[in-house]
Design a protein around this motif. Structure first.
Motif, PDB file in Angstrom:
ATOM      1  N   LYS A 148       0.722  -1.172   0.079  1.00  0.00           N
ATOM      2  CA  LYS A 148       0.124   0.203   0.012  1.00  0.00           C
ATOM      3  C   LYS A 148       0.787   1.327   0.001  1.00  0.00           C
ATOM      4  CE  LYS A 148      -4.010  -1.953   2.527  1.00  0.00           C
ATOM      5  NZ  LYS A 148      -4.902  -2.144   3.626  1.00  0.00           N
ATOM      6  N   LYS A 151       2.763   1.941  -3.468  1.00  0.00           N
ATOM      7  CA  LYS A 151       1.919   2.403  -4.747  1.00  0.00           C
ATOM      8  C   LYS A 151       1.892   3.936  -4.563  1.00  0.00           C
ATOM      9  CE  LYS A 151      -1.488  -1.339  -4.783  1.00  0.00           C
ATOM     10  NZ  LYS A 151      -2.777  -1.771  -4.488  1.00  0.00           N
ATOM     11  N   GLN A 152       2.257   4.493  -3.413  1.00  0.00           N
ATOM     12  CA  GLN A 152       2.426   5.966  -3.345  1.00  0.00           C
ATOM     13  C   GLN A 152       1.112   6.642  -3.808  1.00  0.00           C
ATOM     14  OE1 GLN A 152       5.551   7.776  -2.039  1.00  0.00           O
ATOM     15  NE2 GLN A 152       5.566   5.843  -0.969  1.00  0.00           N
ATOM     16  N   ASP A 153       0.085   6.035  -3.783  1.00  0.00           N
ATOM     17  CA  ASP A 153      -1.243   6.660  -4.421  1.00  0.00           C
ATOM     18  C   ASP A 153      -2.279   7.336  -3.553  1.00  0.00           C
ATOM     19  OD1 ASP A 153      -2.379   4.644  -2.798  1.00  0.00           O
ATOM     20  OD2 ASP A 153      -3.394   3.534  -4.224  1.00  0.00           O
ATOM     21  N   THR A 154      -1.759   7.749  -2.227  1.00  0.00           N
ATOM     22  CA  THR A 154      -2.603   8.898  -1.236  1.00  0.00           C
ATOM     23  C   THR A 154      -1.665   9.909  -1.055  1.00  0.00           C
ATOM     24  OG1 THR A 154      -3.801   8.856   0.550  1.00  0.00           O
ATOM     25  CG2 THR A 154      -1.803   7.576   0.797  1.00  0.00           C
ATOM     26  N   SER A 155      -2.553  11.223  -1.167  1.00  0.00           N
ATOM     27  CA  SER A 155      -2.047  12.347  -0.647  1.00  0.00           C
ATOM     28  C   SER A 155      -2.447  12.689   1.023  1.00  0.00           C
ATOM     29  CB  SER A 155      -2.391  13.387  -1.790  1.00  0.00           C
ATOM     30  OG  SER A 155      -3.539  13.424  -1.928  1.00  0.00           O
TER      31      SER A 155
END
Length: 197
Positions: A148, A151-155
């Protein structure tokens, strides 16, 4: 030349063996044999060699984990860049730490098999199993959280912090187990050395 038909690792071992003193040749024979003319070793000597390798690998593995938990995690969290640091760090560290963990656990298993004392054998076996257990711990328990983060998909900073906190706690378990395993291996090696004197 007959030597050219031998496997590379056997030829390499023969070259190393040729450069050794009589005192260290017996230790080389505990790790592998490059030919039937190598001297035999006692069970105690084989246990000492394998145990020394296990302690060295487990010590490096525990030290790396301890540094990460005690220094890297707090510093990078304080600097606010830990979330982006983990993916790059893990890619580089996986090979080294995985290798040290494998060497430490397998060498401890060899030391246990070669030990002629039941208590010492138990220490080697327990420490090897403790080290080996960190493979499934990392793969099954830690990897979903790591994926999770990777992925570095949340700011969302609160979500990032929650993932980092969870990962840090799981890594602390790995640090504690690796340090405990190293301590048990040291105790086993001390017992092995005393019995061989």
């Amino acid at each position: 030349n007959e030597d050219h038909r031998l496997p590379v690792h056997v030829r390499s071992l023969r070259l190393v063996y040729a450069a050794q003193t009589d005192e260290t040749r017996r230790c080389l024979a505990a790790i592998g044999r490059g030919g039937s003319n190598l001297p035999a070793v006692t069970m105690s000597e084989a246990c000492t060699v394998a145990g020394s390798l296990a302690v060295a690998a487990a010590g490096a593995f525990a030290g790396a984990n301890l540094f990460l938990s005690a220094v890297d995690v707090p510093a990078l969290t304080e600097a606010g860049c830990f979330y982006k640091y983990i993916p790059a760090m893990s890619k580089r560290g996986a090979i080294m730490q995985g290798g040290l963990c494998a060497i430490g656990s397998q060498a401890a298993a060899v030391a246990a098999a070669k030990s002629d004392d039941s208590d010492t054998r138990l220490l080697w076996a327990a420490s090897g199993l403790m080290t080996f257990s960190l493979f499934p711990w990392t793969k099954i328990v830690m990897m979903p959280t790591y994926n999770k983060i990777n992925k570095q998909d949340t700011s969302d900073e609160s979500e990032q912090q929650a993932l980092l906190t969870k990962w840090s706690k799981m890594h602390f378990v790995r640090t504690a187990v690796s340090c405990a395993s190293f301590a048990v291996m040291v105790a086993a090696l001390v017992r092995t050395s005393r019995r061989s004197q």
